[in-house]
Motif scaffolding. Structure first.
Motif, PDB file in Angstrom:
ATOM      1  N   ILE A  69       0.526  -0.918   0.272  1.00  0.00           N
ATOM      2  CA  ILE A  69      -0.006  -0.051  -0.279  1.00  0.00           C
ATOM      3  C   ILE A  69       1.316   1.827  -0.166  1.00  0.00           C
ATOM      4  O   ILE A  69       1.797   1.042   1.239  1.00  0.00           O
ATOM      5  CB  ILE A  69      -0.984   0.200   1.276  1.00  0.00           C
ATOM      6  N   ILE A  70       0.552   2.134  -1.011  1.00  0.00           N
ATOM      7  CA  ILE A  70       1.949   3.153  -0.968  1.00  0.00           C
ATOM      8  C   ILE A  70       1.238   4.273  -0.248  1.00  0.00           C
ATOM      9  O   ILE A  70       2.386   4.786   0.375  1.00  0.00           O
ATOM     10  CB  ILE A  70       1.994   3.771  -2.447  1.00  0.00           C
ATOM     11  N   PHE A  71       0.178   4.468  -0.238  1.00  0.00           N
ATOM     12  CA  PHE A  71      -0.113   5.478   1.025  1.00  0.00           C
ATOM     13  C   PHE A  71      -1.713   5.269   1.238  1.00  0.00           C
ATOM     14  O   PHE A  71      -2.449   4.700   0.941  1.00  0.00           O
ATOM     15  CB  PHE A  71      -0.289   6.938   0.054  1.00  0.00           C
ATOM     16  N   SER A  72      -1.863   6.493   2.369  1.00  0.00           N
ATOM     17  CA  SER A  72      -3.938   5.954   2.991  1.00  0.00           C
ATOM     18  C   SER A  72      -3.844   7.420   3.789  1.00  0.00           C
ATOM     19  O   SER A  72      -2.747   7.958   4.005  1.00  0.00           O
ATOM     20  CB  SER A  72      -3.438   4.508   3.048  1.00  0.00           C
ATOM     21  N   GLY A  73      -5.121   7.714   3.601  1.00  0.00           N
ATOM     22  CA  GLY A  73      -5.087   8.742   4.142  1.00  0.00           C
ATOM     23  C   GLY A  73      -6.550   9.008   4.217  1.00  0.00           C
ATOM     24  O   GLY A  73      -7.650   8.465   3.007  1.00  0.00           O
ATOM     25  N   ASN A  74      -7.285  10.353   4.871  1.00  0.00           N
ATOM     26  CA  ASN A  74      -8.868  11.101   4.511  1.00  0.00           C
ATOM     27  C   ASN A  74      -8.796  11.957   3.212  1.00  0.00           C
ATOM     28  O   ASN A  74      -7.807  12.793   3.988  1.00  0.00           O
ATOM     29  CB  ASN A  74      -9.200  10.944   5.739  1.00  0.00           C
ATOM     30  N   LEU A  75      -9.315  12.350   3.001  1.00  0.00           N
ATOM     31  CA  LEU A  75     -10.048  13.244   1.776  1.00  0.00           C
ATOM     32  C   LEU A  75     -11.054  13.187   1.737  1.00  0.00           C
ATOM     33  O   LEU A  75     -11.929  12.422   1.559  1.00  0.00           O
ATOM     34  CB  LEU A  75      -8.697  13.465   0.886  1.00  0.00           C
ATOM     35  N   PHE A  89     -12.250   7.051   2.934  1.00  0.00           N
ATOM     36  CA  PHE A  89     -10.725   6.858   3.156  1.00  0.00           C
ATOM     37  C   PHE A  89     -10.787   6.450   2.139  1.00  0.00           C
ATOM     38  O   PHE A  89     -10.998   5.699   1.473  1.00  0.00           O
ATOM     39  CB  PHE A  89     -10.950   5.542   4.590  1.00  0.00           C
ATOM     40  N   SER A  90      -9.178   6.738   1.467  1.00  0.00           N
ATOM     41  CA  SER A  90      -8.103   6.165   0.076  1.00  0.00           C
ATOM     42  C   SER A  90      -6.972   5.894   0.411  1.00  0.00           C
ATOM     43  O   SER A  90      -6.257   6.256   1.483  1.00  0.00           O
ATOM     44  CB  SER A  90      -8.441   8.059  -0.550  1.00  0.00           C
ATOM     45  N   LEU A  91      -6.656   5.168  -0.337  1.00  0.00           N
ATOM     46  CA  LEU A  91      -6.010   4.556  -0.258  1.00  0.00           C
ATOM     47  C   LEU A  91      -5.519   4.022  -1.232  1.00  0.00           C
ATOM     48  O   LEU A  91      -5.882   4.026  -2.650  1.00  0.00           O
ATOM     49  CB  LEU A  91      -5.441   2.877  -0.047  1.00  0.00           C
ATOM     50  N   VAL A  92      -3.300   3.934  -2.447  1.00  0.00           N
ATOM     51  CA  VAL A  92      -2.920   4.257  -3.343  1.00  0.00           C
ATOM     52  C   VAL A  92      -2.007   2.522  -3.167  1.00  0.00           C
ATOM     53  O   VAL A  92      -1.023   2.194  -2.185  1.00  0.00           O
ATOM     54  CB  VAL A  92      -2.483   4.711  -3.962  1.00  0.00           C
ATOM     55  N   PRO A  93      -3.045   1.056  -3.682  1.00  0.00           N
ATOM     56  CA  PRO A  93      -2.167  -0.015  -3.085  1.00  0.00           C
ATOM     57  C   PRO A  93      -1.267   0.219  -4.283  1.00  0.00           C
ATOM     58  O   PRO A  93      -0.653   1.251  -5.109  1.00  0.00           O
ATOM     59  CB  PRO A  93      -2.890  -0.362  -3.994  1.00  0.00           C
ATOM     60  N   HIS A  94      -0.261  -1.247  -4.748  1.00  0.00           N
ATOM     61  CA  HIS A  94       0.834  -0.840  -5.557  1.00  0.00           C
ATOM     62  C   HIS A  94       0.549  -0.723  -6.621  1.00  0.00           C
ATOM     63  O   HIS A  94       1.202  -0.812  -7.309  1.00  0.00           O
ATOM     64  CB  HIS A  94       1.394  -2.803  -5.585  1.00  0.00           C
ATOM     65  N   ASN A  95      -1.107  -1.156  -7.380  1.00  0.00           N
ATOM     66  CA  ASN A  95      -0.634  -1.231  -8.883  1.00  0.00           C
ATOM     67  C   ASN A  95      -1.516   0.805  -9.079  1.00  0.00           C
ATOM     68  O   ASN A  95      -1.725   1.033 -10.872  1.00  0.00           O
ATOM     69  CB  ASN A  95      -2.579  -1.520  -9.245  1.00  0.00           C
ATOM     70  N   TYR A  96      -1.187   1.552  -8.643  1.00  0.00           N
ATOM     71  CA  TYR A  96      -1.932   2.971  -8.230  1.00  0.00           C
ATOM     72  C   TYR A  96      -2.720   3.682  -8.877  1.00  0.00           C
ATOM     73  O   TYR A  96      -2.634   4.089  -9.769  1.00  0.00           O
ATOM     74  CB  TYR A  96       0.063   3.370  -9.329  1.00  0.00           C
ATOM     75  N   VAL A  99      -8.343   4.541  -4.734  1.00  0.00           N
ATOM     76  CA  VAL A  99      -9.116   3.711  -3.986  1.00  0.00           C
ATOM     77  C   VAL A  99      -9.885   3.960  -3.183  1.00  0.00           C
ATOM     78  O   VAL A  99      -9.491   4.573  -2.345  1.00  0.00           O
ATOM     79  CB  VAL A  99      -8.729   1.930  -4.027  1.00  0.00           C
ATOM     80  N   LEU A 100     -11.026   4.810  -3.252  1.00  0.00           N
ATOM     81  CA  LEU A 100     -11.797   5.276  -1.981  1.00  0.00           C
ATOM     82  C   LEU A 100     -13.502   4.304  -1.779  1.00  0.00           C
ATOM     83  O   LEU A 100     -13.547   3.296  -2.599  1.00  0.00           O
ATOM     84  CB  LEU A 100     -12.670   6.275  -3.224  1.00  0.00           C
ATOM     85  N   TYR A 101     -12.783   4.118   0.064  1.00  0.00           N
ATOM     86  CA  TYR A 101     -14.015   3.941   0.473  1.00  0.00           C
ATOM     87  C   TYR A 101     -14.700   4.618   0.835  1.00  0.00           C
ATOM     88  O   TYR A 101     -14.735   5.569   1.393  1.00  0.00           O
ATOM     89  CB  TYR A 101     -13.239   2.370   1.833  1.00  0.00           C
ATOM     90  N   GLU A 102     -16.206   4.485   1.336  1.00  0.00           N
ATOM     91  CA  GLU A 102     -17.271   4.927   2.542  1.00  0.00           C
ATOM     92  C   GLU A 102     -16.493   5.807   3.383  1.00  0.00           C
ATOM     93  O   GLU A 102     -16.733   6.553   4.159  1.00  0.00           O
ATOM     94  CB  GLU A 102     -18.462   4.217   2.618  1.00  0.00           C
ATOM     95  N   ASN A 103     -15.852   4.916   4.169  1.00  0.00           N
ATOM     96  CA  ASN A 103     -15.119   5.436   5.581  1.00  0.00           C
ATOM     97  C   ASN A 103     -13.669   4.339   5.918  1.00  0.00           C
ATOM     98  O   ASN A 103     -13.718   3.083   5.734  1.00  0.00           O
ATOM     99  CB  ASN A 103     -15.439   5.703   6.816  1.00  0.00           C
TER     100      ASN A 103
END
Length: 745
Positions: A69-75, A89-96, A99-103
């Motif tokens: 997981i390259i990066f994660s956080g909220n925006l 809640f957002s994260l960037v996996p290895h495939n760049y 990905v946006l989640y509800e929370n």
């Protein structure tokens, strides 16, 4: 939105769009089929003749760092359906893929994400003014007058907008400028990676596709660099169709849009996105069908090439000699008058920022390794080495630590030359240089890992280990200097060709292009799939300017400009056994040194950790999440704590030597080499014992890989995807807006 699309994209117009798209695709795919045979022959000839690049001194990873997981956080994200801003809640996996989640709870419970964004072809905008200007230019006559409500309002002063000329736009905002800067670096990394969507190891399909794109656009009198050559093949093909189809639809539909300027802008964005999705699906089906047909025919083509290789080469050389005799006088005059005088200035403009970027890569690598060595001295030898090395192994994929390297390319300008040579944008050169920087950083890190791992097998003491780290570091830096020089020289040559060749072809077209068909009779019918007059003509043109380009780069190296090595400096087998070390099993620092980390009292994941806890801690490269404050709208951490160590290389070397002679008292806190620290006071020893540990950067234990795996966005739709609370499959909030572009990473 449904009313807008049903009004302006009725069945008749959709049918017209499909027919127009089909016609463009048919024409392009004819070029692609022609180029496939040429690329296959070139690839097989290259394998037989063995002409290649000088051997690299650094090792490269044969097994990439996946499942990170390259990066994660909220925006905050703007929801276009209800026109509200929602925390995600957002994260960037290895495939760049963003990905946006509800929370965050939805992520931990493995609820399907609301959206997965492939950012190929997008631009990052950091102000509403930039965005409104682009939107206004995209639909003439809709520029908002002063005092009128804009198309979008941002609740903070720190927006980040993903803008695409044809596809849907994405709107985000942050609470602080520091968070905006971090997310901008992360999203720019996503765009850089996704833009480079055609695999580097594709020796036939990739070159055939890019050559077909160039040939097709040149048939439309479009020369020079193309800014939308980004993404995978289907995305690029969709951009190619929209380049022709978009202006036609705009001219037809713009006068029919109703409402205020901002409302018409919003309608056009919706229409353009819907058309882009239609084009994407049609392009995907057609391209995959043609590619499957070519792959079925490939064995027979390979058999013909192997049997008749010598005859094909002879036939091609005969054709080239005839074309050369025809165009050489004209081409040489054109090169002498219009290209040769400008090569040094173009090269200088490229060299300055590129070499500064590679120097910064070297400095960042040196500082990270030196900081790690100081930590080893101050914190008990090899006990925590696995933790440090696992963080160091991911340095090239750390968006924030690599940002200072990437930023060096931003000043690249071709003032006065850009318009002359029809270079639409320098972005393609910036991005390519930045990709080279990341590759060289990873190669340096991996070579250091491999050599250090070998050294650890000797069981060194702490003092011996620190001296070995310093010795290996200097050894790797020498290899980096050589490889970075080779990579930069190759980049300069390719960039100069990419700038000058289209210009020459355009200049020569009026007098030469109409004469090319008469050379077709020189090609035997059996070899017509592997030799094309147009390609041979371009190769002859390339040869006329290549001599001047090679000479310019050679002179820069002889003068030792920007630390370029001369071509005569070749490191032959300086480490004959080094490449044998890379053949072993990939090093897993976390697993291999997990025992020593536990013995030293450093934090480790409890045995009884819950599944969500383990998933939360999975393999973060860098995170801006503060888990203890999950209810806050933004969970961004602070900048890394400033280590109590000097910045200059000389002072760092001196401090290291001093600590080797006599151990100094340990500093208040360890130097940071991985995930960002959070905005919290320095913990005491008691609080460290009671507080949960930081996220370890390690592979999951056997059997847990599937549980920890981030969502795979291949063929997943891009768009808002809402999951029902009871765990049912996600449903779309709207019909058209959520249709989604099929996304591949």
């Amino acid at each position: 939105m449904g009313d807008v699309l049903s009004t302006h994209l009725d069945d008749a117009r959709r049918q017209h769009i499909a027919e127009r798209t089909g016609k463009i695709l048919t024409e392009f795919l004819r070029f692609y089929e022609d180029q496939y045979g040429v690329a296959l022959f070139s690839s097989m000839r290259h394998e037989i003749e063995g002409t290649g690049l000088p051997q690299a001194q650094l090792l490269w990873r044969k097994v990439p760092l996946d499942e990170r997981i390259i990066f994660s956080g909220n925006l905050f994200q703007y929801q276009e359906d209800n026109k509200k801003w929602r925390n995600r809640f957002s994260l960037v996996p290895h495939n760049y893929g963003l990905v946006l989640y509800e929370n965050k709870v939805a992520y931990e419970r493995q609820v399907p994400p609301r959206a997965i964004i492939n950012s190929a072809g997008y631009k990052i905008l950091t102000s509403l003014d930039q965005y409104l200007e682009l939107v206004g230019n995209s639909l003439p006559g809709t520029s908002s007058k002063s005092g009128t409500a804009p198309i979008l309002k941002c609740p903070t002063q720190f927006p980040l907008i993903l803008w695409h000329p044809s596809a849907r736009h994405y709107y985000f905002c942050m609470m602080t400028e520091a968070e905006q800067d971090k997310w901008q670096a992360v999203l720019q990394d996503c765009i850089r990676h996704c833009n480079n969507g055609i695999p580097e190891n594709s020796k036939v399909e990739g070159p055939a596709f890019t050559d077909a794109i160039r040939m097709y656009r040149q048939s439309k009198e479009l020369y020079g660099t193309w800014e939308m050559l980004c993404g995978n093949e289907v995305q690029i093909l969709s951009n190619l169709v929209m380049e022709e189809l978009g202006p036609e639809l705009k001219a037809e539909l713009a006068p029919r849009l109703k409402g205020k300027p901002q409302e018409r802008q919003r309608q056009w964005i919706q229409i353009s996105d819907a058309v882009y999705r239609m084009v994407y699906e049609q392009a995907k089906a057609r391209f995959e069908a043609v590619l499957a047909k070519l792959q079925l025919a490939r064995p027979a083509m390979e058999a013909t090439i192997r049997t008749d290789m010598d005859q094909i080469i002879t036939s091609k050389e005969h054709l080239a000699s005839k074309i050369r005799a025809f165009i050489l006088p004209k081409a040489e005059v054109c090169v002498r008058n219009h290209v040769q005088p400008y090569i040094p200035s173009i090269l200088e403009a490229l060299m300055v920022p590129t070499s500064q970027g590679f120097t910064e890569v070297r400095d960042v690598f040196f500082k990270e390794v030196t900081d790690m060595n100081l930590n080893v001295i101050n914190e008990g030898g090899a006990d925590k080495l696995g933790e440090y090395m696992e963080k160091l192994s991911q340095l090239a994929y750390h968006p924030l630590k690599m940002q200072s390297c990437y930023e060096k390319m931003e000043p690249l300008r071709l003032d006065g030359l850009q318009q002359r040579f029809d270079v639409s944008s320098t972005a393609v050169f910036k991005q390519r240089a930045q990709i080279h920087m990341r590759e060289q950083m990873d190669n340096a890190v991996y070579t250091f890992e491999t050599l250090l791992h070998q050294e650890l097998g000797k069981g060194p003491t702490k003092e011996e280990l620190c001296k070995s780290i310093q010795r290996i570091l200097e050894r790797v830096l020498k290899k980096y200097d050589y490889d970075s020089s080779s990579v930069r020289k190759r980049f300069f040559r390719e960039a100069l060709l990419q700038i000058t060749i289209p210009f020459l072809l355009k200049k020569l077209a009026p007098t030469c292009k109409s004469e090319l068909p008469r050379f077709q009779e020189l090609i035997f019918e059996d070899f017509a799939r592997f030799i094309l007059v147009e390609n041979t003509y371009e190769e002859v043109v390339l040869q006329t300017v290549m001599k001047d380009i090679l000479q310019a780069v050679k002179e820069a190296a002889v003068q030792r400009k920007h630390n370029l090595y001369r071509d005569s400096m070749v490191m032959h087998n300086s480490d004959p056994n080094l490449h044998l070390l890379a053949e072993g099993v990939p090093i897993d620092w976390g697993e291999e040194y997990s025992g020593s980390m536990g013995d030293s009292g450093s934090p480790s994941v409890p045995e009884a950790a819950t599944h969500s806890e383990k998933r939360r801690r999975a393999k973060q490269v860098v995170s801006v999440v503060q888990d203890e404050e999950a209810e806050l709208p933004f969970e961004a951490g602070s900048e890394p704590l400033s280590p109590a160590s000097p910045d200059s290389v000389t002072e760092l070397r001196g401090l290291l030597a001093q600590d080797l002679r006599a151990e100094s008292p340990p500093p208040a806190g360890p130097l940071l080499n991985g995930a960002l620290s959070q905005e919290s006071p320095q913990p005491t020893a008691a609080s460290e014992a009671s507080s949960p540990p930081a996220s370890p950067l390690r592979q999951p234990p056997p059997g847990k890989a599937a549980d920890l795996e981030p969502p795979k966005p291949s063929d997943q739709e891009t768009g808002e995807q809402v999951s029902s609370p009871d765990g049912c499959p996600p449903i779309h909030t709207t019909t058209e807006d959520s249709a989604g572009v099929q996304t591949e990473f």
